[in-house]
Design a protein around this motif. Structure first.
Motif, PDB file in Angstrom:
ATOM      1  N   THR A   1      -2.218   8.120 -10.179  1.00  0.00           N
ATOM      2  CA  THR A   1      -1.442   8.312  -8.953  1.00  0.00           C
ATOM      3  C   THR A   1      -1.785   9.619  -8.249  1.00  0.00           C
TER       4      THR A   1
ATOM      5  N   SER B   1      -4.327   3.304 -13.631  1.00  0.00           N
ATOM      6  CA  SER B   1      -4.299   3.408 -12.170  1.00  0.00           C
ATOM      7  C   SER B   1      -3.638   4.743 -11.845  1.00  0.00           C
TER       8      SER B   1
ATOM      9  N   GLY C   1      -3.626   3.955  -7.202  1.00  0.00           N
ATOM     10  CA  GLY C   1      -4.529   3.368  -6.205  1.00  0.00           C
ATOM     11  C   GLY C   1      -4.848   1.911  -6.477  1.00  0.00           C
TER      12      GLY C   1
ATOM     13  N   ALA D   1      -1.775  -0.391  -6.033  1.00  0.00           N
ATOM     14  CA  ALA D   1      -1.364  -0.542  -4.634  1.00  0.00           C
ATOM     15  C   ALA D   1      -2.301  -1.494  -3.899  1.00  0.00           C
ATOM     16  N   SER D   2      -3.592  -1.395  -4.193  1.00  0.00           N
ATOM     17  CA  SER D   2      -4.543  -2.245  -3.491  1.00  0.00           C
ATOM     18  C   SER D   2      -4.356  -3.717  -3.883  1.00  0.00           C
TER      19      SER D   2
ATOM     20  N   ALA E   1       0.824  -1.212   0.000  1.00  0.00           N
ATOM     21  CA  ALA E   1       0.000   0.000   0.000  1.00  0.00           C
ATOM     22  C   ALA E   1       0.858   1.261   0.000  1.00  0.00           C
ATOM     23  N   ASP E   2       2.116   1.131   0.406  1.00  0.00           N
ATOM     24  CA  ASP E   2       2.988   2.318   0.456  1.00  0.00           C
ATOM     25  C   ASP E   2       3.446   2.771  -0.925  1.00  0.00           C
TER      26      ASP E   2
ATOM     27  N   GLU F   1      -3.580  10.908  -6.191  1.00  0.00           N
ATOM     28  CA  GLU F   1      -4.573  10.595  -5.160  1.00  0.00           C
ATOM     29  C   GLU F   1      -5.013  11.821  -4.374  1.00  0.00           C
TER      30      GLU F   1
ATOM     31  N   LEU G   1       1.828   3.731  -3.470  1.00  0.00           N
ATOM     32  CA  LEU G   1       0.786   4.468  -4.178  1.00  0.00           C
ATOM     33  C   LEU G   1       1.327   5.383  -5.278  1.00  0.00           C
ATOM     34  N   GLU G   2       2.361   6.129  -4.936  1.00  0.00           N
ATOM     35  CA  GLU G   2       2.939   7.088  -5.887  1.00  0.00           C
ATOM     36  C   GLU G   2       3.441   6.412  -7.150  1.00  0.00           C
TER      37      GLU G   2
END
Ligand code: PEP
Ligand code: MG
Length: 776
Positions: free
Chosen positions: A119, A117, A19, A22-23, A11-12, A121, A14-15
């Motif tokens: 980034t 996906s 999203g 990462a999930s 999960a870290d 966020e 993300l960048e």
């Protein structure tokens, strides 16, 4: 490394992976059976544009005046062209293809899913970052093109427009691409690891044959398995599963197919599979520490986990009681300052409780506050936060003051008047049609307004000591969105309510009224065009509709063309030129006016053309007050004259007159995609009961057998002709009407914001009963 494998991601990251990536990485790392795959990282996109030296040009071309639609279209086209036409560097091509082969275990025709996906966020909406592209059943032959298309989705007109408008730097938004093995599921579904309404330790599994989209999209009613965790017993409801989604062996496309006869009423998952899913559910719930909503699939006896999200609604259930009435009507943010804290449940305070005025409770909730009589626009200045507006009838100009008010009381109007519709959308309790509130009440008199019962009581029902405490919920709504095969949409009449409407989880907007956008210009359309320009008129509509279309994207938004009676136009600048009509409700309104003033109508339709050009493919067009196929053919011709291809866009009509109900077959032949019941008008015209006349309000009955017979016949005819049916009149929020419509086989129901959740539950209940009846 251009790609990261899902088992390398947490999960870290993300960048780097966005999203979605990462999930999926987090689930893979937790040892859950996620189909294998990799992510083409955001850094790879970045180095692709930098090493090809297209980055500067890319960010330059998209720095345009977003309101100049031609410039915006050119910018999007050029930016996408830059990405789509830049070849992959050899090394990158090889790395992505090698990874693909690893996923497919060297099968050249292995099918993968390719998804963008984003980034960014910190951006408030995914649409700011780019369209959410998903390509299913991708093979080696088109994989690289699909990856580039995901990257190019950062530069659709819509995405550029929003980043420009919000002042976001285009160069700070990146995008990763998830490439994952497709699971050719024999069975699939969803699972709640705890009861989604009560939070009880009961797992609920829904299962159907084939790919999961059929369940998630509501195309099929799935089997239902309820598994209390402390008991052995499983409660099974087997559904009649008519269709399934499968992969076409030749084309790789997902297609819908009839379920073989022997499987239709057969149970989908056996006890071993239930045990496997329960184990999986416990595992994922332990990992996150919260109940989860899981998408799963079974292929070759293996269980796969496709997605997992927390069921946040369980925790919210109690909180909702304490916050709703203090929520800002528009942005839904809890107001801890006690702005509306005077609005408490009746019976707790110091008021006398005597009913001093009564009328129709038209927006639920109970509030107290000082009355402010508004007889002219200048009076609006005296309305402060927490006051109760008392007026003959509200008007578009009053909307800002209505937002400040804690309640609204009018002399005139019925359940579908401006005051009733707008206050419901703002979430402000209201009573309409009192007949005499402006003469009985006076400025400063503290009253309590009960929007459920339609009663105005003397005094404040709030204990002064409690004034700044959060108040109890106006009307508790069930917190969880049930899955229904019949779509449940929401009605919107003022763009300010779009966010609140979208937060209901509705499947789209079943009716977006445009009158309020036009009436708030304070000039008739003709006058506004004369004072400004046709283009300004079109732009006003584009802006108003776009706010809603964006809030819901990609959920559909059905926009109705203008339908205001001449008496409403008369109050505006230019209104003196409106024809004097003895009975405006039967007069020059809706499609009649539009087809008579095709010049103005053309500028209105131009707004739709521009929205389509901007990428709002979720916008649908609905014509009001049509009577027959001739109206439909003429309206369709106007669409074509405005440069809108009726075969490419979704458009339809409202069924509001008995004639339109009786002529629907011919209208189907004219090409409508949908017919939506405007029961406010359909009832008034069928029963000859003026919808705004309080003297006959008790005769205004949308459930009258005459009205229901017309509706039932239209649904039957439309089903025969593959035309969708819906309801967008006020009656769509009533449980009895919902019950009737679902039983008749309506395609969707559109309700008021405050009724959406209850309607979802009612639809679900009726659907389940239909299923049970069919198997008993
Ligand atoms: C209706 O007539 O039911 C309807 C939805 O349209 P309006 O209330 O705007 O006339
Ligand atoms: Mg109507």
């Amino acid at each position: 490394m251009a790609v990261l494998w899902l088992d390398e991601i947490s999960a870290d990251d993300l960048e780097t992976v966005g999203g979605k990536g990462a999930s999926l990485g987090e689930l893979t790392g937790a040892g859950l059976p996620v189909p294998p795959g990799f992510v083409v990282t955001a850094g790879t996109y970045r180095s692709f544009i930098e090493s090809a030296d297209i980055d500067d040009e890319l960010f330059e071309v998209v720095d345009v005046d977003a309101d100049d639609s031609t410039a915006l279209a050119d910018a999007a086209e050029r930016a996408q062209e830059l990405i789509l036409e830049t070849p992959f560097p050899d090394e990158l091509r090889e790395e992505i293809l090698a990874s693909y082969h690893e996923v497919g275990e060297d099968d050249e025709a292995a099918f993968v899913a390719v998804r963008s996906s984003a980034t960014a966020e910190d951006l408030p909406d995914a649409s700011f970052a780019g369209q959410q592209e998903t390509f299913l059943n991708v093979t080696e032959a088109n994989l690289l093109d699909r990856v580039r298309e995901c990257w190019a989705s950062l530069f659709t007109q819509r995405a550029i427009y929003y980043r420009q408008e919000q002042g976001f730097d285009h160069s700070t938004v990146n995008i990763a691409v998830v490439v994952q093995q497709m699971v050719d599921a024999e069975k699939s579904g969803v699972m709640f690891t705890s009861h989604p309404s009560t939070g009880e330790p009961t797992m609920i599994i829904e299962a159907a044959w084939g790919l999961g989209e059929a369940v998630v999209s509501g195309a099929v009613s799935p089997d239902n398995y309820v598994i209390p965790r402390d008991e052995e017993e499983v409660d099974v409801t087997v559904a009649d599963k008519k269709v399934m989604h499968v992969k076409d062996e030749d084309t790789g496309e997902t297609i819908e197919r009839a379920v073989p006869e022997d499987k239709r009423n057969a149970r989908v998952i056996d006890q071993d599979e239930i045990d496997g899913l329960v184990e999986l559910g416990e595992h994922v719930e332990d990992h996150y520490g919260d109940p989860q909503d899981v998408e799963w699939a079974i292929a070759d006896d293996e269980i796969y986990m496709l997605q997992s999200r927390p069921i946040t609604t369980i925790d919210d259930a109690d909180d909702a009681d304490a916050t709703d009435a203090t929520a800002d009507p528009v942005d839904g943010v809890t107001d801890g300052s006690g702005t509306q804290a005077t609005g408490a449940k009746t019976g707790t305070g110091s008021g006398s409780g005597d009913v001093i005025v009564d009328g129709l409770g038209s927006s639920p909730g109970t509030v107290s506050g000082p009355a402010k009589i508004v007889t002219k626009l200048d009076d609006l200045a005296k309305v402060s936060e927490g006051d109760v507006i008392v007026t003959e009838m509200t008007m578009p100009d009053m909307v800002p003051a209505m937002k400040r008010a804690s309640g609204i009381i009018t002399d005139e109007g019925g359940m579908t008047s401006h005051a009733a519709i707008v206050s419901r959308e703002l979430g402000v309790p209201a009573i309409v049609g009192t007949g005499n509130a402006t003469s009985i009440l006076e400025d400063g008199r503290v009253v309590t307004l009960d929007g459920d019962k339609g009663a105005v009581l003397e005094g404040s029902e709030v204990d002064p000591d409690e004034e700044t405490e959060p108040v109890e919920e106006v009307r508790p709504q069930s917190p969880v969105k049930p899955m229904t095969a019949t779509e449940v949409k929401v009605n919107v009449s003022i763009p300010e309510a779009a966010e609140r409407a979208a937060a209901t989880g509705a499947d789209g907007v079943g009716l977006l009224r445009t009158e309020h956008m036009i009436l708030s210009l304070n000039q008739t359309p003709e006058q506004y065009i004369a004072n400004n320009s046709p283009d300004d008129y079109t732009t006003e509509l584009v802006e108003g509709i776009r706010g809603v279309a964006d809030e819901f994207y990609p959920r559909p938004v059905r926009v109705r063309t203008l339908d205001a009676p001449t008496d409403e136009f008369r109050q505006l600048e230019g209104g003196e030129d409106e024809p004097a009509e003895h009975n405006p409700m039967l007069g020059y309104r809706g499609i009649r006016r539009s087809l008579d003033r095709t010049d103005v109508f053309g500028h209105e339709l131009e707004a739709f053309r521009r929205l389509y050009e901007l990428g709002y493919d979720n916008v649908e067009i609905m014509f009001p007050l049509v009577n027959d196929a001739e109206d439909v053919y003429r309206a369709k011709r106007e669409l074509e004259n405005a440069g809108i291809d009726p075969d490419k866009r979704k458009w339809g009509v409202m069924i509001e007159t008995p004639a339109s109900a009786l002529c629907v077959e011919e209208m189907a032949a004219a090409g409508i995609d949908f017919a939506s019941f405007g029961t406010n008008d359909l009832t008034q015209y069928t029963l000859a009961v003026d919808r705004n006349n309080e003297n006959v309000a008790d005769r205004f009955d949308e459930l009258h057998p005459g009205v229901l017979r017309l509706i039932g016949d239209v649904i039957e005819t439309c089903r025969e002709h593959d035309v969708d049916t819906s309801i967008c009149g006020q009656a769509g929020s009533k449980p009895e009407m919902v019950q009737f419509l679902v039983n008749e086989g309506i395609s969707s129901v559109s309700a008021n914001i405050d009724a959406v959740r209850d309607v979802q539950h009612e639809v679900k209940r009726v659907e389940q009963k239909l299923l049970l009846d069919s198997v008993r």
